[in-house]
Write an enzyme that holds these catalytic residues in place. Structure first.
Site, PDB file in Angstrom:
ATOM      1  N   ARG A   1      -5.514  -8.894 -21.501  1.00 24.14           N
ATOM      2  CA  ARG A   1      -4.835  -7.589 -21.542  1.00 24.14           C
ATOM      3  C   ARG A   1      -5.752  -6.489 -20.995  1.00 24.14           C
ATOM      4  O   ARG A   1      -5.314  -5.553 -20.350  1.00 24.14           O
ATOM      5  CB  ARG A   1      -4.367  -7.261 -22.965  1.00 24.14           C
TER       6      ARG A   1
ATOM      7  N   TYR B   1      12.834  10.263  -8.341  1.00 26.33           N
ATOM      8  CA  TYR B   1      13.372   8.942  -8.715  1.00 26.33           C
ATOM      9  C   TYR B   1      14.014   9.081 -10.087  1.00 26.33           C
ATOM     10  O   TYR B   1      13.380   9.552 -11.034  1.00 26.33           O
ATOM     11  CB  TYR B   1      12.230   7.921  -8.740  1.00 26.33           C
TER      12      TYR B   1
ATOM     13  N   ASP C   1       4.076  10.043  -6.107  1.00 28.96           N
ATOM     14  CA  ASP C   1       4.741   8.744  -6.043  1.00 28.96           C
ATOM     15  C   ASP C   1       4.805   8.378  -4.557  1.00 28.96           C
ATOM     16  O   ASP C   1       5.583   8.944  -3.793  1.00 28.96           O
ATOM     17  CB  ASP C   1       6.143   8.838  -6.664  1.00 28.96           C
TER      18      ASP C   1
ATOM     19  N   LYS D   1       8.122  -2.848  -4.530  1.00 33.31           N
ATOM     20  CA  LYS D   1       8.776  -2.524  -3.259  1.00 33.31           C
ATOM     21  C   LYS D   1       7.963  -3.070  -2.072  1.00 33.31           C
ATOM     22  O   LYS D   1       7.917  -4.271  -1.890  1.00 33.31           O
ATOM     23  CB  LYS D   1       8.995  -1.021  -3.174  1.00 33.31           C
TER      24      LYS D   1
HETATM   25  C1  LIG Z   1      11.386   1.633  -7.672  1.00 30.13           C
HETATM   26  C2  LIG Z   1      10.758   2.947  -7.784  1.00 30.13           C
HETATM   27  C3  LIG Z   1      10.126   3.356  -8.976  1.00 30.13           C
HETATM   28  C4  LIG Z   1      10.134   2.501 -10.233  1.00 30.13           C
HETATM   29  O1  LIG Z   1       9.426   1.326 -10.062  1.00 30.13           O
HETATM   30  P1  LIG Z   1       9.767  -0.033 -10.889  1.00 30.13           P
HETATM   31  O2  LIG Z   1       8.786  -1.005 -10.332  1.00 30.13           O
HETATM   32  O3  LIG Z   1      11.195  -0.377 -10.612  1.00 30.13           O
HETATM   33  O4  LIG Z   1       9.538   0.277 -12.325  1.00 30.13           O
HETATM   34  C5  LIG Z   1       9.533   4.604  -8.990  1.00 30.13           C
HETATM   35  N1  LIG Z   1       9.552   5.417  -7.903  1.00 30.13           N
HETATM   36  C6  LIG Z   1      10.145   5.052  -6.764  1.00 30.13           C
HETATM   37  C7  LIG Z   1      10.124   5.987  -5.615  1.00 30.13           C
HETATM   38  C8  LIG Z   1      10.761   3.813  -6.648  1.00 30.13           C
HETATM   39  O5  LIG Z   1      11.373   3.469  -5.503  1.00 30.13           O
END
Ligand SMILES: *Cc1c(COP(=O)(O)O)cnc(C)c1O
Length: 377
Positions: free
Chosen positions: A51, A103, A175, A200
């Site tokens: 962890r 988001y 982000d 992603k």
């Molecule tokens: C998908 C996404 C998130 C969240 O990520 P997860 O891995 O689904 O928790 C946050 N910000 C953006 C811009 C995203 O495309």
């Protein structure tokens, strides 16, 4: 590692973990949750319990820091876990500033988990510098950017907003999921933290969930994040870390080709009479094209959205006529996806009813364009 090496080289080099016992070239997965302790109380490898840290996560976190030009990286079990870890550093009385079109889950999570704990959560049109200047207060602790934003592809100025945040002692975090570090490195523009959903582009094959935070500096914030990461335990498994590090090896070539495809598709769609508007920062018609050009490297990403002439129903129907674009949420994989965003986000979302979000994949772009042509006829 020689940090002067180019991105593609760093991506390969930083994800190799030579196995001294077998000589294996491909990185092994270390599933052990616990590590042997010496009679003098020390740990030979530095690893204690999974962890807190493990070899696959260590490799991933070090690679993330190298690729984003940061000092230290932290991997989480999802993008949302990464964002929550950063928001968990806020104290009662702090002001958190989010983009109005952030988001959707980020906004819902901030309001639900932090709104009732004395943290003032506020949204602002982040691409409007005057509005941002007005919204930043003495107690602002964190200014959160998402650029280009989901799903409207608004662009905010990382360098200018970081400066404004720093003036009141606030942190600026970005982000950076959509551009990936191939196309944008926020820490080089003055941001303190870069965040990704590694589900992603990093993973790249729509088969692993993950998230990360990369910090410009080691220090109190990094120590706090490390504690939150270890104590709350929202960490990825060794196998998930392995999948993301494997994705990193091809990140550059995928993002560059997907970006090329997206730019061509955006140009085609912009000229189509049944499309009201194309949101893509690479188009000269995009209201924030200049800012995007200033802070993005070598392209504008593989995400775009279109507003279809007519009703939401009309837009929805169109997704059914597309054959090469699977109708599904998420993005950043090798396969092209399309999604009616408003109906996923809910009635309170600021997303236009007629908007379709497109994640452009690695298929041949002529096939992708032909698919839209037949769907729109
Ligand atoms: C998908 C996404 C998130 C969240 O990520 P997860 O891995 O689904 O928790 C946050 N910000 C953006 C811009 C995203 O495309």
């Amino acid at each position: 590692m020689n940090k002067k090496l180019k991105f593609e080289t760093l991506a390969i080099q930083s994800t190799q973990l030579p196995d001294k016992t077998t000589g294996a070239v491909a990185t092994p997965i270390n599933l052990s949750t616990t590590f042997e302790r010496e009679a003098d109380g020390s740990y030979k490898s530095g690893f204690v319990y999974s962890r807190a840290e493990n070899p696959n996560r260590q490799l991933l976190e070090d690679s993330l820091a190298v690729l984003e030009k940061g000092a230290v990286g932290f991997a989480f079990s999802s993008g949302m876990a990464a964002i929550t870890a950063l928001f968990n550093t806020l104290k009662s009385g702090d002001h958190l500033l989010l983009p109005h079109d952030v988001y959707y889950a980020t906004k819902v999570m901030a309001e639900m988990l932090f709104g009732d704990k004395g943290i003032k959560v506020e949204t602002v049109v982040m691409s409007d510098l005057k509005a941002v200047k007005k919204a930043i207060k003495k107690n602002t602790a964190l200014v959160w950017l998402e650029t280009p934003s989901n799903p409207q592809l608004n662009v905010s100025d990382i360098a200018k907003i970081s400066k404004m945040a720093h003036k009141v002692g606030a942190i600026c975090a970005v982000d950076n999921t959509w551009p990936s570090p191939v196309l944008q490195r926020p820490l080089e523009h003055g941001a303190d933290v870069s965040m990704h959903s590694t589900s992603k582009y990093f993973g790249g094959h729509s088969d692993v969930l993950g998230g990360c935070l990369i910090l410009k500096e080691k220090g109190p914030l990094a120590e706090q994040i490390k504690s939150i990461q270890t104590l709350t335990g929202g960490v990825p498994s060794p196998f998930e870390c392995w999948l993301v590090t494997r994705g990193i090896k091809t990140l550059h070539v995928r993002v560059m080709q997907q970006t090329k495809n997206a730019a061509k598709l955006a140009t085609f769609l912009e000229q189509h009479q049944k499309i009201e508007r194309v949101n893509y920062p690479g188009l000269k018609s995009h209201p924030h094209h200049k800012v995007a050009k200033k802070q993005m490297i070598g392209g504008f990403g593989a995400m775009l959205s279109v507003q279809v002439k007519g009703s939401a129903k009309n837009a929805m129907k169109l997704t059914g006529r597309l054959r090469l674009f699977t109708t599904a949420t998420s993005l950043g994989g090798v396969e092209s996806l399309v999604e009616h965003r408003k109906s996923i986000e809910g009635p309170d979302s600021p997303t236009p009813d007629n908007l379709l979000r497109i994640s452009v994949g690695l298929e041949n772009v002529e096939d992708l364009i032909a698919d839209w042509r037949q769907a729109l006829r």
